[in-house]
Design an enzyme around this catalytic site. Sequence first.
Site, PDB file in Angstrom:
ATOM      1  N   ASP A 117      95.735   5.393 115.269  1.00  0.00           N
ATOM      2  CA  ASP A 117      96.449   4.486 114.345  1.00  0.00           C
ATOM      3  C   ASP A 117      95.489   3.668 113.474  1.00  0.00           C
ATOM      4  O   ASP A 117      95.557   2.434 113.447  1.00  0.00           O
ATOM      5  CB  ASP A 117      97.354   3.499 115.118  1.00  0.00           C
ATOM      6  CG  ASP A 117      98.377   4.193 115.993  1.00  0.00           C
ATOM      7  OD1 ASP A 117      98.867   5.264 115.602  1.00  0.00           O
ATOM      8  OD2 ASP A 117      98.681   3.651 117.071  1.00  0.00           O
ATOM      9  N   GLU A 156     108.062   7.113 113.467  1.00  0.00           N
ATOM     10  CA  GLU A 156     107.457   5.783 113.603  1.00  0.00           C
ATOM     11  C   GLU A 156     106.280   5.652 112.648  1.00  0.00           C
ATOM     12  O   GLU A 156     106.010   6.535 111.843  1.00  0.00           O
ATOM     13  CB  GLU A 156     107.005   5.567 115.055  1.00  0.00           C
ATOM     14  CG  GLU A 156     106.045   6.631 115.551  1.00  0.00           C
ATOM     15  CD  GLU A 156     105.741   6.535 117.052  1.00  0.00           C
ATOM     16  OE1 GLU A 156     106.255   5.625 117.714  1.00  0.00           O
ATOM     17  OE2 GLU A 156     104.979   7.379 117.535  1.00  0.00           O
TER      18      GLU A 156
END
Length: 323
Positions: free
Chosen positions: A36, A202
């Site tokens: 991420d 997401e």
Amino acid sequence: MVNISSLFYFAAALPGLVLGYALPEACSGTCTNSHDPAIIRRADGTYFRFSTGGRIAIHTAPALTGPWTYRGAVLPSGSSIALAGNQDLWAPDIAYINGIYYLYYSVSTFGSQDSAIGLARSSSMDAGTWTDVGSVGVRSSPGKPYNAIDGNLISFNGNYYLTFGSFWNGIHQVQMKSTPTGVQSGSSAVQVAFDPADTAMEGPTVFKHGSYYYLFFSKGTCCGYDKSRPAAGKEYRIMVCRSTSATGGFVDKNGKSCTSGGGTVVLPSHNWVYGPGGQGVYQDPTYGPVLYYHYVDTRVGFADGQKRFGWNKLNFSSGWPVV
Ligand SMILES: *[C@@H]1O[C@H](CO)[C@@H](O)[C@H](O)[C@H]1NC(C)=O
């Protein structure tokens, strides 16, 4: 053996090559364990990379290509948010507002909806300079129609919005205060993307280019590929929808609404790249719009800690981002 006919064959195959997905650009120094990622360049030319793990890892480099060096953690004592997971912060997002760097992070545990989005701030981003603001008021618990993770800040029509989520009921958005340390009073979460047939989506990023706002998201199964691999095509991949508004009306290339399963693939598994996701987009002064992400290099290993930092230039000439 090269002869005239094989040269013609090669030329005829070129349009196919152009449509393929480029391999990740070069990365030197510490490029593994960068789940991420979030990227920003400081005014002095230093690139900062923040990533999931510990208390948000900080790496810096003189260029996007590296060499990347570990510098410490954003919040060495963890988050002040009183929730399980406050010593293992996820999914940083970085923004520069009026001389201050805003880093949004998530507090959660894997598979749990007991989650919150927090904020840390610094004027330089160097390790040791971050102050924890705590929760921004985006909080979920079992039964809520979303999961409060993966925040991403965007400015639109003079207001700030935090796009977030979710794995539960898709991607949502709330309006933030004019200084985006918390949710604007009276604002509640609005769903901006959802696939009723496959709710695994997401990690949103909203990026403005030309007259459109592009909503990038990661679809599929993110993690644990070394223990259990999803069916082919169900692993993480990067998708996009667009709208002339940052706050809704997102559709894919076929005009299908992003709230009813729409989404155009930007970067799926290809070659030795598997499960790219956790992406962000950065307007780089050297390369223009850059898509950055983590991915598994199938030649290295499938564990979460082995995920590598990748990036590619994006070409928007068709109105849709192409790697
Ligand atoms: C972007 O893609 C278009 C269409 O494929 C191509 O003509 C153009 O040269 C590309 N631009 C850059 C900067 O690579």
